[in-house]
Design a protein around this motif. Structure first.
Motif, PDB file in Angstrom:
ATOM      1  N   ARG A   5      -4.100   4.815  -5.090  1.00  0.00           N
ATOM      2  CA  ARG A   5      -3.711   4.966  -3.688  1.00  0.00           C
ATOM      3  C   ARG A   5      -2.676   3.484  -3.952  1.00  0.00           C
ATOM      4  N   LEU A   7      -0.252   0.767  -1.971  1.00  0.00           N
ATOM      5  CA  LEU A   7       0.473   0.462  -0.626  1.00  0.00           C
ATOM      6  C   LEU A   7       1.826   0.209  -0.908  1.00  0.00           C
ATOM      7  N   ARG A  53       3.766   0.994   4.761  1.00  0.00           N
ATOM      8  CA  ARG A  53       3.721   0.099   5.766  1.00  0.00           C
ATOM      9  C   ARG A  53       5.107  -0.862   5.674  1.00  0.00           C
ATOM     10  N   ASP A  74      -0.134  -9.292   3.918  1.00  0.00           N
ATOM     11  CA  ASP A  74      -0.469  -7.704   3.810  1.00  0.00           C
ATOM     12  C   ASP A  74      -0.935  -7.552   2.191  1.00  0.00           C
ATOM     13  N   ILE A  75      -0.171  -8.184   1.453  1.00  0.00           N
ATOM     14  CA  ILE A  75      -0.433  -8.166  -0.244  1.00  0.00           C
ATOM     15  C   ILE A  75      -1.704  -8.751  -0.369  1.00  0.00           C
ATOM     16  N   ALA A  78      -4.627  -6.305   0.753  1.00  0.00           N
ATOM     17  CA  ALA A  78      -4.501  -5.120  -0.110  1.00  0.00           C
ATOM     18  C   ALA A  78      -5.167  -5.611  -1.334  1.00  0.00           C
ATOM     19  N   GLN A  79      -5.126  -6.516  -1.667  1.00  0.00           N
ATOM     20  CA  GLN A  79      -6.081  -7.038  -2.903  1.00  0.00           C
ATOM     21  C   GLN A  79      -7.300  -6.964  -2.622  1.00  0.00           C
ATOM     22  N   ASP A  81      -8.765  -4.896  -0.524  1.00  0.00           N
ATOM     23  CA  ASP A  81      -9.229  -3.562  -0.199  1.00  0.00           C
ATOM     24  C   ASP A  81      -9.639  -2.895  -1.359  1.00  0.00           C
ATOM     25  N   ILE A  84      -7.249   0.220  -2.496  1.00  0.00           N
ATOM     26  CA  ILE A  84      -5.839   0.132  -2.818  1.00  0.00           C
ATOM     27  C   ILE A  84      -5.638  -0.273  -4.449  1.00  0.00           C
ATOM     28  N   ILE A  87       0.456  -2.389  -5.270  1.00  0.00           N
ATOM     29  CA  ILE A  87       1.107  -2.695  -4.135  1.00  0.00           C
ATOM     30  C   ILE A  87       2.681  -2.700  -4.382  1.00  0.00           C
ATOM     31  N   LYS A 111      -4.348  -7.671  -8.689  1.00  0.00           N
ATOM     32  CA  LYS A 111      -3.943  -6.154  -8.674  1.00  0.00           C
ATOM     33  C   LYS A 111      -2.319  -6.163  -8.939  1.00  0.00           C
TER      34      LYS A 111
END
Length: 328
Positions: A5, A7, A53, A74-75, A78-79, A81, A84, A87, A111
């Motif tokens: 997945r 982002l 997004r 946001d990054i 996501a790191q 999450d 995810i 990115i 990531k």
């Protein structure tokens, strides 16, 4: 096989641009919505789940603190999450090197984080955007992309944020790397790294600030006087980057004015207006005497970004600033 997945943070740029005519030069950046672009990407049968997004729909010449702060937030989330895998940031090419470099210094390389753009708008004949995007998906999906810092993907090439720069105004292969060249070659179906990751497990090098200070780039030219330096100090610049001649040189009156600024507590970094090369200490300009910092491998745009981050983190001593530029 588990589908990664990814982002996708959209900021606009030429990759989301719409041309006035398919064969003309004029276009508007950021006209195509991120969801529309990912809908087109869906027909490519990419081996990834893309999570859109939108952040902005602008040309990258207009990117600034608001967009940078949103991207960093946001990054970073996501790191953290676990669902995810990587990115992607779709971005205009004019300032891609600045955004990539800023994020690279203020995020851990846990990531893959990949910036991608295009040199031709989405509906132009020969548009490169969708191929670049497919390549970015390939890179962001690869676990070996982690530990390399922020990456920029353009024209089947992967660059490190610390090295990449835009070196041509309109060529499809407009991006170059210095002092290192490409880290990898990529196509929608292949990815070949040239060396192992070198930052695995390292933390972010600097904290993300609450704001960035005003730092200006002063381009040197023959026959100029000290007035531009005085003007920059007058508008409250907290740092100055000299885009100098040759190895960061400037007329004597400019060097003297910058020396006074440095003595007054305003950090001054010497970089070069030439396309490529090192700016070393004490070559033609006596940095030790003037309290200057040599930009080393960084051009003016990246030198400004790094100086803003350093000042925002309370680092204003020339020796400490020089150490950051030496170890960038």
């Amino acid at each position: 096989m588990t589908i990664p997945r990814i982002l996708v943070l959209g900021t606009g740029g030429t990759i989301a641009g719409a041309a006035r005519t398919r064969t003309g030069k004029a276009y508007a950046a950021g006209e195509v919505a991120l969801e529309t672009m990912l809908g087109e990407a869906g027909s490519l049968e990419l081996e990834a789940e893309l999570v859109p997004r939108p952040v902005a729909r602008i040309g990258s010449q207009d990117i600034g603190w608001k967009e940078w702060d949103a991207l960093h937030r946001d990054i970073a989330a996501a790191q953290d999450d676990p669902v995810i895998a990587g990115i992607i940031v779709t971005h205009g090419t004019d300032t891609a090197e600045e955004t990539a470099f800023l994020l690279d210094f203020t995020l851990p390389p846990r990531k893959p984080v990949v910036l991608v753009g295009a040199m031709r708008p989405s509906d132009a004949v020969g548009s490169d955007g969708m191929r670049n995007f497919a390549n970015a998906v390939r890179v962001a999906s690869d676990p070996e992309s982690a530990g390399r810092g922020v990456l920029v993907v353009m024209a089947d090439t992967v660059f490190a944020a610390a090295d990449v720069r835009k070196a041509a105004t309109a060529n499809i292969d407009a991006f170059r790397g210095f002092p290192r060249g490409p880290l990898a070659r990529v196509t929608p179906s292949s990815l070949d790294w040239f060396a192992p990751a070198h930052r695995t497990g390292s933390p972010a090098r600097f904290a993300w600030p609450d704001a960035l200070p005003r730092v200006a780039i002063l381009t040197a030219g023959a026959g100029m006087d000290a007035k531009p330096v005085e003007a920059l100090l007058g508008i409250g610049c907290k740092g100055i980057v000299l885009a100098g001649m040759g190895q960061g040189n400037a007329p004597r009156v400019v060097i003297e004015a910058l020396s006074r600024a440095a003595a007054g507590g305003v950090p001054v970094v010497r970089s070069a207006r030439v396309d490529e090369g090192m700016v070393d200490r004490n070559v033609e300009v006596d940095d030790d005497a003037h309290g200057f910092v040599a930009a080393r491998a960084l051009g003016p745009a990246k030198a400004r970004v790094l100086l803003m981050v350093l000042i925002a983190n309370g680092i204003t001593d020339p020796a400490r600033i020089q150490a950051a530029f030496d170890g960038r």
